[in-house]
Write a protein that holds these residues in place. Sequence first.
Motif, PDB file in Angstrom:
ATOM      1  N   TYR A 184       0.830  -1.200   0.000  1.00 43.01           N
ATOM      2  CA  TYR A 184       0.000   0.000   0.000  1.00 43.01           C
ATOM      3  C   TYR A 184       0.866   1.252   0.000  1.00 43.01           C
ATOM      4  CZ  TYR A 184      -4.308  -2.594   1.240  1.00 43.01           C
ATOM      5  OH  TYR A 184      -5.403  -3.423   1.249  1.00 43.01           O
ATOM      6  N   ASN A 185       1.814   1.297   0.930  1.00 37.64           N
ATOM      7  CA  ASN A 185       2.655   2.487   1.063  1.00 37.64           C
ATOM      8  C   ASN A 185       3.419   2.764  -0.228  1.00 37.64           C
ATOM      9  OD1 ASN A 185       1.872   2.731   3.774  1.00 37.64           O
ATOM     10  ND2 ASN A 185       3.540   1.416   4.469  1.00 37.64           N
ATOM     11  N   ALA A 186       3.949   1.703  -0.852  1.00 35.19           N
ATOM     12  CA  ALA A 186       4.754   1.870  -2.053  1.00 35.19           C
ATOM     13  C   ALA A 186       3.919   2.367  -3.226  1.00 35.19           C
ATOM     14  CB  ALA A 186       5.453   0.553  -2.406  1.00 35.19           C
ATOM     15  N   VAL A 187       2.723   1.805  -3.422  1.00 33.25           N
ATOM     16  CA  VAL A 187       1.882   2.216  -4.553  1.00 33.25           C
ATOM     17  C   VAL A 187       1.345   3.628  -4.344  1.00 33.25           C
ATOM     18  CG1 VAL A 187      -0.260   1.726  -5.793  1.00 33.25           C
ATOM     19  CG2 VAL A 187       1.306  -0.147  -5.228  1.00 33.25           C
ATOM     20  N   LEU A 188       0.935   3.952  -3.124  1.00 30.64           N
ATOM     21  CA  LEU A 188       0.478   5.318  -2.837  1.00 30.64           C
ATOM     22  C   LEU A 188       1.604   6.327  -3.058  1.00 30.64           C
ATOM     23  CD1 LEU A 188      -1.564   4.483   0.378  1.00 30.64           C
ATOM     24  CD2 LEU A 188      -2.533   5.492  -1.696  1.00 30.64           C
ATOM     25  N   ALA A 189       2.819   5.958  -2.660  1.00 29.75           N
ATOM     26  CA  ALA A 189       3.961   6.855  -2.869  1.00 29.75           C
ATOM     27  C   ALA A 189       4.325   6.965  -4.341  1.00 29.75           C
ATOM     28  CB  ALA A 189       5.162   6.356  -2.067  1.00 29.75           C
ATOM     29  N   MET A 190       4.243   5.848  -5.061  1.00 25.99           N
ATOM     30  CA  MET A 190       4.615   5.872  -6.483  1.00 25.99           C
ATOM     31  C   MET A 190       3.749   6.828  -7.293  1.00 25.99           C
ATOM     32  SD  MET A 190       5.852   2.306  -8.151  1.00 25.99           S
ATOM     33  CE  MET A 190       5.949   3.174  -9.721  1.00 25.99           C
ATOM     34  N   HIS A 191       2.487   6.936  -6.914  1.00 24.78           N
ATOM     35  CA  HIS A 191       1.617   7.896  -7.606  1.00 24.78           C
ATOM     36  C   HIS A 191       2.212   9.300  -7.523  1.00 24.78           C
ATOM     37  CE1 HIS A 191      -2.634   9.899  -7.928  1.00 24.78           C
ATOM     38  NE2 HIS A 191      -1.929  10.037  -9.034  1.00 24.78           N
ATOM     39  N   GLN A 192       2.723   9.660  -6.352  1.00 20.37           N
ATOM     40  CA  GLN A 192       3.340  10.975  -6.159  1.00 20.37           C
ATOM     41  C   GLN A 192       4.659  11.083  -6.917  1.00 20.37           C
ATOM     42  OE1 GLN A 192       1.539  13.223  -4.370  1.00 20.37           O
ATOM     43  NE2 GLN A 192       0.016  11.597  -4.120  1.00 20.37           N
ATOM     44  N   LEU A 193       5.459  10.022  -6.916  1.00 21.61           N
ATOM     45  CA  LEU A 193       6.735  10.053  -7.635  1.00 21.61           C
ATOM     46  C   LEU A 193       6.515  10.191  -9.130  1.00 21.61           C
ATOM     47  CD1 LEU A 193       8.838   7.258  -5.837  1.00 21.61           C
ATOM     48  CD2 LEU A 193       8.594   9.670  -5.247  1.00 21.61           C
ATOM     49  N   THR A 194       5.509   9.511  -9.648  1.00 20.85           N
ATOM     50  CA  THR A 194       5.228   9.576 -11.083  1.00 20.85           C
ATOM     51  C   THR A 194       4.806  10.973 -11.501  1.00 20.85           C
ATOM     52  OG1 THR A 194       4.581   7.241 -11.107  1.00 20.85           O
ATOM     53  CG2 THR A 194       3.832   8.604 -12.947  1.00 20.85           C
ATOM     54  N   GLU A 195       4.039  11.629 -10.655  1.00 20.39           N
ATOM     55  CA  GLU A 195       3.494  12.943 -11.010  1.00 20.39           C
ATOM     56  C   GLU A 195       4.445  14.094 -10.702  1.00 20.39           C
ATOM     57  OE1 GLU A 195       0.741  13.391 -12.683  1.00 20.39           O
ATOM     58  OE2 GLU A 195       0.340  11.226 -12.699  1.00 20.39           O
ATOM     59  N   HIS A 196       5.322  13.956  -9.715  1.00 20.30           N
ATOM     60  CA  HIS A 196       6.023  15.134  -9.201  1.00 20.30           C
ATOM     61  C   HIS A 196       7.551  15.046  -9.197  1.00 20.30           C
ATOM     62  CE1 HIS A 196       2.051  16.443  -8.089  1.00 20.30           C
ATOM     63  NE2 HIS A 196       1.879  15.405  -7.282  1.00 20.30           N
ATOM     64  N   ALA A 197       8.145  13.908  -9.548  1.00 26.56           N
ATOM     65  CA  ALA A 197       9.602  13.798  -9.620  1.00 26.56           C
ATOM     66  C   ALA A 197      10.068  14.005 -11.046  1.00 26.56           C
ATOM     67  CB  ALA A 197      10.065  12.434  -9.111  1.00 26.56           C
ATOM     68  N   ASP A 198      11.319  14.409 -11.211  1.00 29.21           N
ATOM     69  CA  ASP A 198      11.918  14.504 -12.545  1.00 29.21           C
ATOM     70  C   ASP A 198      12.607  13.208 -12.935  1.00 29.21           C
ATOM     71  OD1 ASP A 198      11.415  17.309 -13.332  1.00 29.21           O
ATOM     72  OD2 ASP A 198      12.601  17.776 -11.565  1.00 29.21           O
ATOM     73  N   CYS A 199      13.268  12.552 -11.977  1.00 28.79           N
ATOM     74  CA  CYS A 199      13.893  11.244 -12.190  1.00 28.79           C
ATOM     75  C   CYS A 199      13.751  10.433 -10.912  1.00 28.79           C
ATOM     76  CB  CYS A 199      15.379  11.375 -12.528  1.00 28.79           C
ATOM     77  SG  CYS A 199      15.738  11.734 -14.252  1.00 28.79           S
ATOM     78  N   VAL A 200      13.510   9.139 -11.076  1.00 28.36           N
ATOM     79  CA  VAL A 200      13.453   8.228  -9.938  1.00 28.36           C
ATOM     80  C   VAL A 200      14.452   7.102 -10.179  1.00 28.36           C
ATOM     81  CG1 VAL A 200      12.037   6.662  -8.559  1.00 28.36           C
ATOM     82  CG2 VAL A 200      11.018   8.742  -9.517  1.00 28.36           C
ATOM     83  N   LEU A 201      15.296   6.843  -9.193  1.00 31.08           N
ATOM     84  CA  LEU A 201      16.238   5.728  -9.242  1.00 31.08           C
ATOM     85  C   LEU A 201      15.722   4.650  -8.301  1.00 31.08           C
ATOM     86  CD1 LEU A 201      19.658   7.630  -9.037  1.00 31.08           C
ATOM     87  CD2 LEU A 201      18.481   6.822 -11.083  1.00 31.08           C
ATOM     88  N   PRO A 202      15.074   3.602  -8.824  1.00 33.21           N
ATOM     89  CA  PRO A 202      14.547   2.547  -7.946  1.00 33.21           C
ATOM     90  C   PRO A 202      15.658   1.590  -7.508  1.00 33.21           C
ATOM     91  CG  PRO A 202      13.433   2.620 -10.107  1.00 33.21           C
ATOM     92  CD  PRO A 202      14.699   3.393 -10.221  1.00 33.21           C
ATOM     93  N   PHE A 203      15.641   1.240  -6.242  1.00 28.64           N
ATOM     94  CA  PHE A 203      16.502   0.197  -5.681  1.00 28.64           C
ATOM     95  C   PHE A 203      15.588  -0.813  -4.993  1.00 28.64           C
ATOM     96  CE2 PHE A 203      19.260   3.812  -6.061  1.00 28.64           C
ATOM     97  CZ  PHE A 203      20.524   3.301  -6.324  1.00 28.64           C
ATOM     98  N   GLU A 204      15.636  -2.050  -5.438  1.00 25.55           N
ATOM     99  CA  GLU A 204      14.815  -3.077  -4.812  1.00 25.55           C
ATOM    100  C   GLU A 204      15.601  -3.759  -3.690  1.00 25.55           C
ATOM    101  OE1 GLU A 204      11.894  -4.329  -8.521  1.00 25.55           O
ATOM    102  OE2 GLU A 204      13.260  -5.812  -7.673  1.00 25.55           O
TER     103      GLU A 204
END
Length: 444
Positions: A184-204
């Motif tokens: 839940y936390n990750a998907v809710l946060a990803m919505h914000q990252l998709t809309e408001h970040a310029d670049c995202v570096l994912p680390f699993e």
Amino acid sequence: MTQSIVIQVGQCGNQIGCRFWDLALQEHAQYSKLGSKDDSWKSFFRHSKSDGLSDNLSESIKARAVLVDMEEGVINQVLKGPLSKLLDQKQLLTDVSGAGNNWATGHLHFGMQYRDRLEECVRHAAEQCDCLQCFFLFHSLGGGTGSGVGTSILLLLQDNYPDIYRFVTAVYPSADDDVVTSPYNAVLAMHQLTEHADCVLPFENQALMDITTKFGNMKEKTDQNPYDNMNDIVGKMLLNITSSSRFEGALNVDLNEIATNLVPFPRMHYLVSSQTPLSPEGSRIPIRKLDQLFTDVFLREYQMIKADPRNSLYLSCALICRGKIELSDLRRNVDRLRPSLNFIHWNTEGWKTGLCSVAPVGQQQALVALSNNTCIHHSMQNLKDRFLKLYRRKAHIHHYTSVDGMDDDQFSHSLESLSSLIQDYNSLESGSLPSVAAPIIIAN
């Protein structure tokens, strides 16, 4: 000269940030011993009137850092350690209650409660910059503070500093994460990252754990726990990515060039990263040959997510080299590797290359690859599946909707955003354009 500010949020973000500062200090201390008068270290550090911090640097310095956590433990521990004098007290913010592994508590409750103080911390750091270019946000997506307060700060940055690049380092939870609500936390946060970040570096987390298992056993002895090793990997990646803005080089890559050259569609700004060498300090394995380093960064086991970019489609790729590497070496290896990599037809020359002459401490050479690759949709789909496993049962939803300002629509909108992003990457992989504007192709 441009400057960048690092904002570290939550336990994971602060641990990664402190490892980054420790490594950066080591690099600049060694570099100053070489007699260099270059001031490029000021991109992440600034002069301070306080007592000196290091015998290796002629003046005392402060990190351009903002530290935020809704629990005091990690930051208090940092303040008792060797990095304490590096941090400006005006740029620290803590609480004692924690966000309870709940994105809504972090984003809507603490984000609103501390917005004025967060603005003041960031403003104080920004006023110390002559030419602010970039914000780096370090956080994890599985807990409540990193995901919730972290994305609240991202919105604050967009509102108050819309022209400054926002780079996000996001650590994704593994399938066996001990926080049951982490999807839940990750998907809710990803919505914000998709809309408001310029670049995202994912680390699993799982990819980082696999790397420490595979490469960590090369060292005869270690007293570090796995999370220390994982934070070390992320810290070194960030150190290498920012090397061009901290040191001189024949072909330096400015941070804004990463976003400009690697993101052809605004929402599709998730970059797959890899680096080599990955062997820990003190290991006795032989030094890798230069050409092998270039091969390694495209192999699956060197990626920071659980995916193989060679089996998917490249939209763009950047190679950042450090140390004793010549331009001719770089061009030769790009030409050698190009036929084996599947680039999208409208950007077959979509390479960005950089050379920084200063190698990391203890290494002769280092190499980072950043790619916009459709393989990222596999990681996104796995996260979506874990989210739906909970959401279809409405499990734990009441913990979120009991927070003022949170309703079930937040879940459905975030799920829709993630599904749309997955479909966009799938569309490109199948040969059609995503549901976004036409790409902007930047010549190298």
